[in-house]
Write a protein that holds these residues in place. Structure first.
Motif, PDB file in Angstrom:
ATOM      1  N   GLN A 291       0.832  -1.207   0.000  1.00 38.67           N
ATOM      2  CA  GLN A 291       0.000   0.000   0.000  1.00 38.67           C
ATOM      3  C   GLN A 291       0.864   1.253   0.000  1.00 38.67           C
ATOM      4  O   GLN A 291       1.849   1.334   0.718  1.00 38.67           O
ATOM      5  CB  GLN A 291      -0.847   0.042   1.272  1.00 38.67           C
ATOM      6  CG  GLN A 291      -1.972  -0.961   1.284  1.00 38.67           C
ATOM      7  CD  GLN A 291      -2.967  -0.640   2.375  1.00 38.67           C
ATOM      8  OE1 GLN A 291      -2.642   0.048   3.323  1.00 38.67           O
ATOM      9  NE2 GLN A 291      -4.191  -1.125   2.224  1.00 38.67           N
ATOM     10  N   ASN A 292       0.482   2.213  -0.812  1.00 37.04           N
ATOM     11  CA  ASN A 292       1.062   3.549  -0.675  1.00 37.04           C
ATOM     12  C   ASN A 292       0.008   4.554  -1.107  1.00 37.04           C
ATOM     13  O   ASN A 292      -1.094   4.163  -1.491  1.00 37.04           O
ATOM     14  CB  ASN A 292       2.415   3.660  -1.412  1.00 37.04           C
ATOM     15  CG  ASN A 292       2.287   3.588  -2.914  1.00 37.04           C
ATOM     16  OD1 ASN A 292       1.317   4.072  -3.488  1.00 37.04           O
ATOM     17  ND2 ASN A 292       3.286   2.977  -3.555  1.00 37.04           N
ATOM     18  N   PRO A 293       0.297   5.841  -1.011  1.00 37.87           N
ATOM     19  CA  PRO A 293      -0.775   6.821  -1.256  1.00 37.87           C
ATOM     20  C   PRO A 293      -1.429   6.709  -2.628  1.00 37.87           C
ATOM     21  O   PRO A 293      -2.507   7.231  -2.836  1.00 37.87           O
ATOM     22  CB  PRO A 293      -0.058   8.170  -1.112  1.00 37.87           C
ATOM     23  CG  PRO A 293       1.079   7.887  -0.215  1.00 37.87           C
ATOM     24  CD  PRO A 293       1.519   6.511  -0.526  1.00 37.87           C
ATOM     25  N   ARG A 294      -0.787   6.046  -3.565  1.00 34.06           N
ATOM     26  CA  ARG A 294      -1.410   5.897  -4.879  1.00 34.06           C
ATOM     27  C   ARG A 294      -2.091   4.557  -5.041  1.00 34.06           C
ATOM     28  O   ARG A 294      -2.295   4.088  -6.156  1.00 34.06           O
ATOM     29  CB  ARG A 294      -0.352   6.095  -5.978  1.00 34.06           C
ATOM     30  CG  ARG A 294       0.180   7.494  -6.059  1.00 34.06           C
ATOM     31  CD  ARG A 294      -0.909   8.459  -6.543  1.00 34.06           C
ATOM     32  NE  ARG A 294      -0.671   9.805  -6.039  1.00 34.06           N
ATOM     33  CZ  ARG A 294       0.266  10.615  -6.489  1.00 34.06           C
ATOM     34  NH1 ARG A 294       1.038  10.236  -7.468  1.00 34.06           N
ATOM     35  NH2 ARG A 294       0.430  11.805  -5.957  1.00 34.06           N
ATOM     36  N   GLY A 295      -2.418   3.908  -3.925  1.00 32.98           N
ATOM     37  CA  GLY A 295      -3.202   2.696  -4.002  1.00 32.98           C
ATOM     38  C   GLY A 295      -2.438   1.445  -3.611  1.00 32.98           C
ATOM     39  O   GLY A 295      -1.397   1.504  -2.966  1.00 32.98           O
TER      40      GLY A 295
ATOM     41  N   SER B 279       6.865   7.437  -9.073  1.00 33.59           N
ATOM     42  CA  SER B 279       7.523   7.342  -7.773  1.00 33.59           C
ATOM     43  C   SER B 279       6.723   6.545  -6.754  1.00 33.59           C
ATOM     44  O   SER B 279       7.195   6.306  -5.658  1.00 33.59           O
ATOM     45  CB  SER B 279       7.853   8.734  -7.251  1.00 33.59           C
ATOM     46  OG  SER B 279       6.912   9.669  -7.683  1.00 33.59           O
ATOM     47  N   PHE B 280       5.499   6.155  -7.084  1.00 34.94           N
ATOM     48  CA  PHE B 280       4.760   5.277  -6.180  1.00 34.94           C
ATOM     49  C   PHE B 280       4.590   3.895  -6.799  1.00 34.94           C
ATOM     50  O   PHE B 280       4.643   2.880  -6.114  1.00 34.94           O
ATOM     51  CB  PHE B 280       3.397   5.885  -5.834  1.00 34.94           C
ATOM     52  CG  PHE B 280       3.516   7.103  -4.962  1.00 34.94           C
ATOM     53  CD1 PHE B 280       3.625   6.975  -3.591  1.00 34.94           C
ATOM     54  CD2 PHE B 280       3.545   8.379  -5.516  1.00 34.94           C
ATOM     55  CE1 PHE B 280       3.748   8.093  -2.772  1.00 34.94           C
ATOM     56  CE2 PHE B 280       3.684   9.492  -4.706  1.00 34.94           C
ATOM     57  CZ  PHE B 280       3.776   9.355  -3.333  1.00 34.94           C
TER      58      PHE B 280
ATOM     59  N   GLU C 198      -4.232  10.254 -13.411  1.00 28.30           N
ATOM     60  CA  GLU C 198      -2.786  10.365 -13.247  1.00 28.30           C
ATOM     61  C   GLU C 198      -2.151   8.989 -13.091  1.00 28.30           C
ATOM     62  O   GLU C 198      -1.191   8.655 -13.787  1.00 28.30           O
ATOM     63  CB  GLU C 198      -2.483  11.244 -12.027  1.00 28.30           C
ATOM     64  CG  GLU C 198      -1.001  11.419 -11.808  1.00 28.30           C
ATOM     65  CD  GLU C 198      -0.691  12.489 -10.780  1.00 28.30           C
ATOM     66  OE1 GLU C 198      -1.503  13.427 -10.643  1.00 28.30           O
ATOM     67  OE2 GLU C 198       0.343  12.385 -10.120  1.00 28.30           O
TER      68      GLU C 198
ATOM     69  N   GLY D 287      -2.512   0.216  -8.216  1.00 30.58           N
ATOM     70  CA  GLY D 287      -2.804   1.584  -7.792  1.00 30.58           C
ATOM     71  C   GLY D 287      -4.216   2.055  -8.068  1.00 30.58           C
ATOM     72  O   GLY D 287      -5.107   1.275  -8.411  1.00 30.58           O
TER      73      GLY D 287
ATOM     74  N   GLU E 214       2.518   3.278 -18.776  1.00 29.66           N
ATOM     75  CA  GLU E 214       3.903   3.255 -19.256  1.00 29.66           C
ATOM     76  C   GLU E 214       4.824   2.527 -18.283  1.00 29.66           C
ATOM     77  O   GLU E 214       5.724   1.797 -18.680  1.00 29.66           O
ATOM     78  CB  GLU E 214       4.421   4.686 -19.438  1.00 29.66           C
ATOM     79  CG  GLU E 214       3.735   5.405 -20.581  1.00 29.66           C
ATOM     80  CD  GLU E 214       4.085   6.883 -20.613  1.00 29.66           C
ATOM     81  OE1 GLU E 214       5.163   7.237 -20.093  1.00 29.66           O
ATOM     82  OE2 GLU E 214       3.265   7.667 -21.131  1.00 29.66           O
TER      83      GLU E 214
ATOM     84  N   PHE F 124      -2.309   6.952 -16.406  1.00 29.94           N
ATOM     85  CA  PHE F 124      -1.330   7.386 -17.412  1.00 29.94           C
ATOM     86  C   PHE F 124       0.058   6.898 -17.034  1.00 29.94           C
ATOM     87  O   PHE F 124       0.818   6.407 -17.866  1.00 29.94           O
ATOM     88  CB  PHE F 124      -1.337   8.907 -17.553  1.00 29.94           C
ATOM     89  CG  PHE F 124      -2.389   9.404 -18.481  1.00 29.94           C
ATOM     90  CD1 PHE F 124      -2.357   9.056 -19.827  1.00 29.94           C
ATOM     91  CD2 PHE F 124      -3.427  10.219 -18.022  1.00 29.94           C
ATOM     92  CE1 PHE F 124      -3.339   9.509 -20.703  1.00 29.94           C
ATOM     93  CE2 PHE F 124      -4.414  10.670 -18.889  1.00 29.94           C
ATOM     94  CZ  PHE F 124      -4.374  10.322 -20.224  1.00 29.94           C
ATOM     95  N   ILE F 125       0.370   7.031 -15.761  1.00 29.99           N
ATOM     96  CA  ILE F 125       1.696   6.589 -15.316  1.00 29.99           C
ATOM     97  C   ILE F 125       1.827   5.089 -15.488  1.00 29.99           C
ATOM     98  O   ILE F 125       2.796   4.590 -16.061  1.00 29.99           O
ATOM     99  CB  ILE F 125       1.919   6.974 -13.836  1.00 29.99           C
ATOM    100  CG1 ILE F 125       1.988   8.492 -13.686  1.00 29.99           C
ATOM    101  CG2 ILE F 125       3.194   6.331 -13.301  1.00 29.99           C
ATOM    102  CD1 ILE F 125       2.154   8.959 -12.264  1.00 29.99           C
TER     103      ILE F 125
END
Lengths: 455, 133
Positions: free
Chosen positions: B51-55, B113-114, B82, B77, B89, B85-86
């Motif tokens: 888990q991190n802030p992006r899911g 970065s997440f 956002e 995530g 890729e 899109f990240i």
């Protein structure tokens, strides 16, 4: 045939209109910057949300973008950049800075709140855990947590301090913490946000935006004072006590005339004595600059102003400025009314010096007693010389901004209030009374100039 | 500010926002996150959910003959623009890096970065489970 006065008034109006364009232009730029920031997010697909959590997160991002724009406008307003001072006036810029600051901090907390809410929903965590988790594996988000903590600290101390009689310097220190907090908060936008991975436009926009704001701040608040100090090597030339007990300090420095200080402007002064070194005080020039000499007159009232009386000739002085648009350049009409109370006479006395003899001019000084009116003799002499009409109102307070015995109104001072500029300097509540009376008497709003001492 | 100028500024802001909306993508890239069976002679190993802030990020690896043949993202995530899109890729890039190097210890994808630490951490667990270090 156009008289010289008419030509002068026309030139004044042109100048005022240019300045208004400048002031409006700055406000417009802030709005446009916010719009571009939001548009860049939208262009990157920000509005393509698929569930409630996404909506909260996107709202948080948009609030964050607007906060960034507002915070940078704050930095700009406080930067003492000449291009801001010249169109808005330093005092008004700082007043706006203080008002906008509250909104900026509230918006900033909304941004954090929305993002943390979205994260806590996404991960089914509590709010505290979600907030602390923001930094997991990301150094720049850790900086953001520190920034949020600092902002909370500032908010709490400000609320707490509102009930206490704190020194200006204490407030100033708290205020400085905000700049540290901003420095901690800015990087996450570049390093955490995807905005900067895709397309150079967003990167370029935000980079330029931050560069202008921080650049102005560093250039005009940090570098320029050092340059001024090195260039002018200003020192106290003489210190004299006036009849009313206030202190007149003459400061001389190499090439001070090159500063271009105008009557009515003020500078932020720092005297290099043990008692005054830690403080920076805004004092208006109490006469037009003469050669490489400028003069201030200080009334012993606050912690610092009392110590000014004990400054010795030869003491080193540094300063920032000159600041303010309380000058003849701000005029828009043909006549001028100069109204001062107490030590507010200093910029008024300086302005009077540059009144063209024969120009319609009325000067009103308000004091508790004749003994307590600073620079009274000088103003008398100048008024005589400029054939200005001088009224001295002494005595206890009444219902108007005049005295109990002698009510005063701009309407009774001049024949045509719509054709004069009114300059007011004195204690805030009194000055506001004068301003209201001037408006009611028919003076145009843009022709009322009130000096609000700012830092 | 005069009313006329307020209208100009408001109009300008509307035009800027409108332009942003016009050039915005109409749909998001799809990020496939499905596990699947392992073929004959192969085994799958799930990494832990990170888990991190992006899911939440989780991968499973397919191992055949001591070699990792597939890295499948099970969870990748949040579903917001956002992240997607990240991830569109970053996920293929990370999969390729892990497969090529045959280790979870690969370089992060810049700008992700997440996603990068999420995937790498989970892959690390999966590799451990498979006994591949």
């Amino acid at each position: 045939m156009i008289t010289r006065t008419q030509a002068r008034v026309a030139e004044r109006r042109r100048r005022a209109s240019r300045r208004q364009w400048g002031a409006d232009g700055i406000v417009a730029c802030v709005w446009f910057a916010a719009a571009v920031g939001v548009a860049l997010n939208v262009a990157a697909g920000g509005l393509l949300v698929s569930n409630g959590t996404d909506v909260v997160r996107e709202a948080g991002r948009l609030v964050g973008i607007v906060t960034a724009v507002l915070m940078m406008s704050q930095v700009l307003l406080a930067s003492r950049a000449p291009w801001i001072d010249r169109v808005i006036g330093h005092d008004r810029a700082i007043a706006r800075h203080a008002t906008l600051g509250k909104y900026a901090i509230l918006l900033m907390f909304s941004h954090v709140g929305l993002i943390v809410t979205a994260t806590s929903r996404e991960l089914s965590q509590g709010m505290v855990q979600a907030f602390l988790g923001l930094s997991s594996g990301n150094l720049w988000m850790a900086a953001v947590e520190i920034a949020a903590g600092l902002f909370a600290l500032v908010l709490v101390t400000s609320l707490f301090g509102a009930f206490r009689d704190w020194h200006y310097e204490t407030w100033h220190t708290i205020n400085r913490v905000v700049y540290v907090a901003i420095a901690f908060a800015v990087p996450h936008q570049f390093l955490d946000g995807e905005t900067f991975r895709r397309g150079g436009l967003a990167w370029l926009f935000w980079f330029t935006f931050y560069a202008v704001a921080f650049g102005s701040f560093v250039a005009f608040r940090m570098v320029r004072p050092l340059v001024l100090t090195a260039n002018h090597r200003a020192r106290v030339a003489s210190v004299a006590t006036e009849a009313d007990g206030s202190t007149t300090v003459v400061i001389r420095g190499r090439g001070l005339r090159g500063l271009g200080a105008k009557p009515g402007q003020f500078l932020l002064w720092r005297f290099y004595t043990t008692r005054l070194f830690w403080q920076k005080h805004p004092y208006s020039l109490s006469s037009a600059p003469h050669g490489d000499q400028v003069r201030i007159t200080v009334k012993p009232s606050g912690h610092g102003s009392r110590a000014v009386a004990h400054v010795r000739p030869g003491t080193a002085v540094t300063f920032e400025g000159p600041l303010g648009i309380f000058t003849h350049d701000a005029r828009t009409r043909s006549g001028i009314v100069l109204i001062a109370a107490g030590i507010g006479v200093t910029p008024i006395r300086a302005l009077l010096e540059h009144v063209v003899p024969g120009e319609p001019c009325v000067v009103v000084l308000r004091a508790r007693s004749l003994d307590e009116a600073p620079l009274l003799d000088e103003v008398r002499a100048l008024a005589r010389d400029r054939s200005a009409e001088l009224k001295v109102l002494v005595g206890p307070r009444g219902d108007t901004w005049g005295t109990a015995d002698e009510p005063a109104s701009v309407a009774s001072l001049v024949r045509d209030p719509s054709d004069v500029d009114v300059f007011v300097c004195g204690p805030l509540a009194w000055a506001k009374q004068v301003e209201a009376d001037a408006l009611a008497s028919g003076v145009a709003p843009e022709a009322i100039h009130r000096e609000r001492f700012g830092w | 500010m005069r009313a006329q100028r307020v209208v100009i500024v408001a109009g300008g802001c509307a035009a800027i926002l409108g332009t942003g909306w016009l050039v915005a993508p109409r749909d998001l890239p799809t990020v496939t996150t499905t596990g699947g069976g392992a073929g004959a002679g192969a085994a799958t190993f799930d990494g832990p959910a990170i888990q991190n802030p992006r899911g939440v990020f989780q991968v499973e690896i397919v191992v055949k003959g001591g070699k990792v043949t597939e890295v499948r993202p099970l969870q990748a995530g949040t579903g917001d623009a956002e992240s997607r899109f990240i991830n569109s890729e970053a996920l293929p890039a990370l999969q390729k890096r892990i497969l090529d190097a045959q280790t979870w210890d690969v370089q992060y994808v810049s700008g992700a970065s997440f996603t990068s630490p999420g995937i790498v951490e989970s892959a690390k667990g999966a590799f451990k489970k498979a006994g591949l270090g």
